[in-house]
Structures are given as structure tokens and as C-alpha cells.
Motif scaffolding. Structure first.
Motif, PDB file in Angstrom:
ATOM      1  N   ASN A  97     -29.543 -62.670 -35.957  1.00  0.00           N
ATOM      2  CA  ASN A  97     -29.590 -62.767 -34.495  1.00  0.00           C
ATOM      3  C   ASN A  97     -28.588 -63.769 -33.936  1.00  0.00           C
ATOM      4  OD1 ASN A  97     -31.638 -60.859 -34.390  1.00  0.00           O
ATOM      5  ND2 ASN A  97     -33.263 -62.384 -34.399  1.00  0.00           N
ATOM      6  N   GLY A  98     -27.976 -64.552 -34.800  1.00  0.00           N
ATOM      7  CA  GLY A  98     -26.874 -65.421 -34.438  1.00  0.00           C
ATOM      8  C   GLY A  98     -26.985 -66.109 -33.097  1.00  0.00           C
ATOM      9  N   GLU A  99     -25.964 -65.890 -32.257  1.00  0.00           N
ATOM     10  CA  GLU A  99     -25.882 -66.560 -30.961  1.00  0.00           C
ATOM     11  C   GLU A  99     -27.069 -66.248 -30.057  1.00  0.00           C
ATOM     12  OE1 GLU A  99     -21.749 -66.010 -32.595  1.00  0.00           O
ATOM     13  OE2 GLU A  99     -23.444 -64.645 -32.241  1.00  0.00           O
ATOM     14  N   LEU A 100     -27.660 -65.069 -30.205  1.00  0.00           N
ATOM     15  CA  LEU A 100     -28.814 -64.724 -29.368  1.00  0.00           C
ATOM     16  C   LEU A 100     -29.964 -65.692 -29.619  1.00  0.00           C
ATOM     17  CD1 LEU A 100     -28.809 -60.827 -29.732  1.00  0.00           C
ATOM     18  CD2 LEU A 100     -27.797 -62.199 -27.911  1.00  0.00           C
ATOM     19  N   ASP A 101     -30.249 -65.958 -30.887  1.00  0.00           N
ATOM     20  CA  ASP A 101     -31.339 -66.880 -31.209  1.00  0.00           C
ATOM     21  C   ASP A 101     -30.984 -68.319 -30.861  1.00  0.00           C
ATOM     22  OD1 ASP A 101     -33.197 -65.062 -31.974  1.00  0.00           O
ATOM     23  OD2 ASP A 101     -33.235 -65.606 -34.093  1.00  0.00           O
ATOM     24  N   ALA A 102     -29.720 -68.694 -31.051  1.00  0.00           N
ATOM     25  CA  ALA A 102     -29.318 -70.057 -30.682  1.00  0.00           C
ATOM     26  C   ALA A 102     -29.456 -70.265 -29.187  1.00  0.00           C
ATOM     27  CB  ALA A 102     -27.887 -70.328 -31.139  1.00  0.00           C
ATOM     28  N   ALA A 103     -29.052 -69.258 -28.408  1.00  0.00           N
ATOM     29  CA  ALA A 103     -29.174 -69.361 -26.959  1.00  0.00           C
ATOM     30  C   ALA A 103     -30.639 -69.380 -26.535  1.00  0.00           C
ATOM     31  CB  ALA A 103     -28.446 -68.202 -26.288  1.00  0.00           C
ATOM     32  N   ARG A 104     -31.477 -68.613 -27.212  1.00  0.00           N
ATOM     33  CA  ARG A 104     -32.913 -68.631 -26.908  1.00  0.00           C
ATOM     34  C   ARG A 104     -33.505 -70.007 -27.191  1.00  0.00           C
ATOM     35  NH1 ARG A 104     -32.940 -63.087 -30.024  1.00  0.00           N
ATOM     36  NH2 ARG A 104     -32.799 -61.603 -28.276  1.00  0.00           N
ATOM     37  N   ALA A 105     -33.095 -70.611 -28.287  1.00  0.00           N
ATOM     38  CA  ALA A 105     -33.594 -71.949 -28.615  1.00  0.00           C
ATOM     39  C   ALA A 105     -33.155 -72.960 -27.573  1.00  0.00           C
ATOM     40  CB  ALA A 105     -33.113 -72.360 -30.007  1.00  0.00           C
ATOM     41  N   ALA A 106     -31.889 -72.857 -27.132  1.00  0.00           N
ATOM     42  CA  ALA A 106     -31.394 -73.772 -26.102  1.00  0.00           C
ATOM     43  C   ALA A 106     -32.148 -73.580 -24.792  1.00  0.00           C
ATOM     44  CB  ALA A 106     -29.901 -73.573 -25.900  1.00  0.00           C
ATOM     45  N   ARG A 107     -32.408 -72.332 -24.438  1.00  0.00           N
ATOM     46  CA  ARG A 107     -33.167 -72.050 -23.208  1.00  0.00           C
ATOM     47  C   ARG A 107     -34.552 -72.688 -23.281  1.00  0.00           C
ATOM     48  NH1 ARG A 107     -35.021 -66.189 -23.180  1.00  0.00           N
ATOM     49  NH2 ARG A 107     -36.468 -67.186 -24.639  1.00  0.00           N
ATOM     50  N   THR A 108     -35.236 -72.509 -24.405  1.00  0.00           N
ATOM     51  CA  THR A 108     -36.568 -73.092 -24.570  1.00  0.00           C
ATOM     52  C   THR A 108     -36.513 -74.606 -24.527  1.00  0.00           C
ATOM     53  OG1 THR A 108     -37.290 -71.184 -25.879  1.00  0.00           O
ATOM     54  CG2 THR A 108     -38.567 -73.217 -26.100  1.00  0.00           C
ATOM     55  N   ALA A 109     -35.464 -75.185 -25.109  1.00  0.00           N
ATOM     56  CA  ALA A 109     -35.311 -76.644 -25.127  1.00  0.00           C
ATOM     57  C   ALA A 109     -34.865 -77.196 -23.788  1.00  0.00           C
ATOM     58  CB  ALA A 109     -34.313 -77.040 -26.213  1.00  0.00           C
ATOM     59  N   GLY A 110     -34.411 -76.332 -22.896  1.00  0.00           N
ATOM     60  CA  GLY A 110     -33.986 -76.780 -21.568  1.00  0.00           C
ATOM     61  C   GLY A 110     -32.631 -77.437 -21.539  1.00  0.00           C
ATOM     62  N   VAL A 111     -31.700 -76.978 -22.421  1.00  0.00           N
ATOM     63  CA  VAL A 111     -30.351 -77.548 -22.456  1.00  0.00           C
ATOM     64  C   VAL A 111     -29.329 -76.431 -22.357  1.00  0.00           C
ATOM     65  CG1 VAL A 111     -31.087 -79.535 -23.830  1.00  0.00           C
ATOM     66  CG2 VAL A 111     -30.209 -77.493 -24.991  1.00  0.00           C
TER      67      VAL A 111
END
Length: 368
Positions: A97-111
Motif C-alpha cells: 500500500n506504500g504511499e497510501l498507507d503512509a498518507a493515511r498514517a499521517a492523516r491519523t497523526a494530524g501531520v
């Protein structure tokens, strides 16, 4: 957030070094080398860490501050902490899932999350994840393609352009050369054309296919006139990444850049570069608040973030640890890394008597 996989091959992941060790165990050796390696003798990576470790802060006592808050703004974006997930190429090497999962993690972290130009999913798909996204670009020889990418980023809702300024050519990364590194068929430069796909998949002994592609695609003659050209073609905030000399930071501010990132590319470009934290104070002194200044390269912990803040930085870019988290468990692994960083920063601020990020910038910095 779901807990990351906790198989029998490891105990609880309680710091980023635990995640790094597990990622190193799980990734194919040449992929680990691509992520972990630096240019030349890799001494700049060690110098980044050594210089950060030499920065000592003087905590304040009896401030009555309570538990610190870490939230604030980066550029015009609200952020749960002064951290941006740095642009890093080909994240499907770490997880499907590469960038999709990294972006999801950033969204959840609020950054904010910086979509890399060399992403392995199209920038539009990554932007659809939501949250705050910026778009990173290199200076391509094909200015038409470059401008098309800018328009795509604008249309997709990206809130800033991060222009990498320190890659006229790619530094010689010896691990990749020894491995004859090339991308697997499942990983492509999704924002670029078929030519890039062919180049990055062609394996030759003693060469890096990624470096070969960059040599043909990137423009080594880009200069300040190109920054001025870009400023005239977009209203998005421009962030210049890869600034070490104060004179370059001043020039960036003069041409309308909203921010610069003090960075030696994580030790992956010039093999004799100054550590980023060492270059940070002169840059801050030179720009005198005319643009925001962020730190990149070697940041691993909440204490490192506070070290940057105490020098006066607006925030930091956070890179390789997010990739380690992806390798361990996709979104959950990347999210764990960002959660650990948030916990460490809140604790560091609190233990230094600070109630906020702004208070952290008032701490006294001393050499070890």
C-alpha cells in the motif's frame, strides 16, 4: 489505530529503534540498503546523529506548565505536532500500500504528508486519502512535464510545493551500485511516463537503475531563475528543501519561498556535507523570520524535534522511521512510529517545563 503485528519474532515496539531493527530483519537486503544507505562512505549520516546528540537543552523548573500541548501550525496547516512526513521515493518497496498507507498514517497523526514526485501511486490517489498533503518535485529537464505535475498537484488539493534543491545529480550510493539495484516490476514511478518505468527496472551490474533514470530526467543546470519561473506559475506556497548555506536561504526568501528546509538529504547526496543541525542556526540568523525554516536529516526522536525547536526551527521533516514502520506493518506500523514521536515530544516538552511548542523555542541550547 490498530496495533501493529506482534508476532513471535519481536517484543513490544516501544521506541523507533525497535521498529528499525524489525524492518531490517523483514526487508530484502537490497531494499534495506536502498532505504538505509547514504552516499560515499556514509559518514554524513553518522555526523547528523553525532551533531544532534551533542545538542543539550537546559530544562526549566517549577514552571507550573502541566502536560505540554504539541499542536500548532506549519505554513498555513494545523498540525498535531511540528512534524511533516518527508518525501521519500517508491514506498511500495516497503509495503504493497506504500504511499497510501503512509498518507493515511499521517492523516491519523494530524501531520502533513509530502507526496513524492517519485511515488509508486499516482499523486491523485494519494491526495484522495485526505489530511494535509504537499507535493514534492525535482527539477525535471522537461519543463512541460514539470508544469503538468504542478497543475495536477494543484487540482488534487495539495497545499504546498516542496522543491528539492540539492539533487542536480544523485549522489553515489555505494550499496545500490554494489547491488546493481533496480525496482521490481511491481513498483513504478507512477507520476511519470513509460520511459521512467523502463529505466528504473533495467538491472545492470555495478549501476543503480534509479540513479541512471535520475541522470536522464533531472536537470543539473537548474538555478534561481527556475525558482522565479516556478513562483510565477503557481500560487501554492513554495518550500525549498536541501538548503545548507545561509546565502541560499536568503535568496529563497527574496524570491518568495514561504519556507526552506535545512537538509543534507539524510546523508544521501554530498558525502562531505555539514550536519543539518549545525547548519540550522546560521540559516535562521540569516533569514530573520522572512520565511519559515524546518530541519531535516537524522531526526529520530521527540527530543530531536525539541532540539530543532529550541534552535528556532518551525518544525522538522521526518523520513526513514516512517518507512521502517511501513515495512513492519503498513499504516499501523507507520502510525505507531508517528505516535511514538508524538509521545516523546510531549514528554520532552513537559520535562523541560514547557506548556507548548512555542515555549520549547525559548529553551537554552548548550553544547554537550
Amino acid at each position: 489505530m490498530n496495533e501493529p503485528d506482534r508476532g513471535r519474532d519481536h517484543g513490544p515496539l516501544i521506541c523507533v529503534a525497535d521498529v528499525e531493527r524489525l524492518a531490517a530483519q523483514r526487508l530484502p537486503a537490497e531494499v534495506w540498503d536502498f532505504v538505509a544507505g547514504g552516499s560515499g562512505d556514509e559518514s554524513v549520516q553518522a555526523a547528523n546523529r553525532a551533531a544532534l546528540d551533542l545538542v543539550r537543552l537546559v530544562p526549566r523548573a517549577l514552571t507550573g506548565a502541566g502536560i505540554a500541548k504539541t499542536c500548532g501550525q506549519l505554513l498555513l496547516a494545523d498540525a498535531a505536532m511540528p512534524v511533516v512526513v518527508a518525501p521519500m521515493a517508491y514506498q511500495r518497496l516497503l509495503h504493497p500500500n506504500g504511499e497510501l498507507d503512509a498518507a493515511r498514517a499521517a492523516r491519523t497523526a494530524g501531520v502533513p504528508y509530502v507526496i513524492p514526485m517519485l511515488s509508486s501511486y499516482p499523486l491523485e490517489e494519494i491526495a484522495e486519502v485526505g489530511g494535509t498533503v504537499w507535493f514534492q518535485m525535482y527539477w525535471l529537464r522537461d519543463r512541460g512535464l514539470l508544469l503538468d505535475l504542478v497543475r495536477r498537484a494543484e487540482h488534487a488539493g495539495c497545499e504546498a510545493l516542496v522543491v528539492t534543491a540539492d539533487v542536480p545529480v544523485m549522489g553515489r550510493r555505494l550499496r545500490d551500485l554494489r547491488n546493481g539495484f533496480a525496482l521490481p516490476a511491481s513498483v513504478t514511478a507512477a507520476n511519470l511516463g513509460a520511459e521512467a518505468v523502463t529505466a528504473t527496472h533495467t538491472r545492470r551490474s555495478g549501476t543503480s537503475a534509479v540513479a541512471t533514470h535520475s541522470a536522464t530526467a533531472f536537470d543539473p543546470t537548474a538555478d534561481w531563475a527556475d525558482v522565479e519561473w516556478l513562483r510565477g506559475h503557481t500560487d501554492l506556497p513554495i518550500v525549498l528543501k536541501g538548503i545548507l548555506d545561509p546565502r541560499d536561504a536568503v535568496r529563497a526568501a527574496e524570491l518568495g519561498a514561504e519556507a526552506v528546509v535545512v537538509s543534507n538529504h539524510g546523508g544521501r547526496q554530498f558525502a562531505g556535507a555539514v550536519p543539518s543541525i549545525t547548519a540550522l542556526p546560521p540559516v535562521l540568523d540569516a533569514v530573520q523570520g522572512r520565511c519559515a525554516v524546518l530541519l531535516d536529516s537524522g531526526v529520530r526522536s521527540g527530543t530531536d524535534v525539541l532540539r530543532a525547536l529550541a534552535h528556532g526551527a518551525a518544525g522538522v521533516m521526518y523520513g526513514r522511521p516512517v518507512l521502517w514502520g511501513l515495512a513492519v506493518d503498513g499504516k499501523a506500523g507507520a502510525g505507531l512510529v508517528l505516535d511514538l514521536l508524538h509521545t516523546e515530544l510531549r514528554e520532552a516538552l513537559t520535562l523541560c517545563g514547557c506548556d507548548s511548542v512555542a515555549a520549547g523555542r525559548d529553551l537554552t541550547v548548550m553544547p554537550a
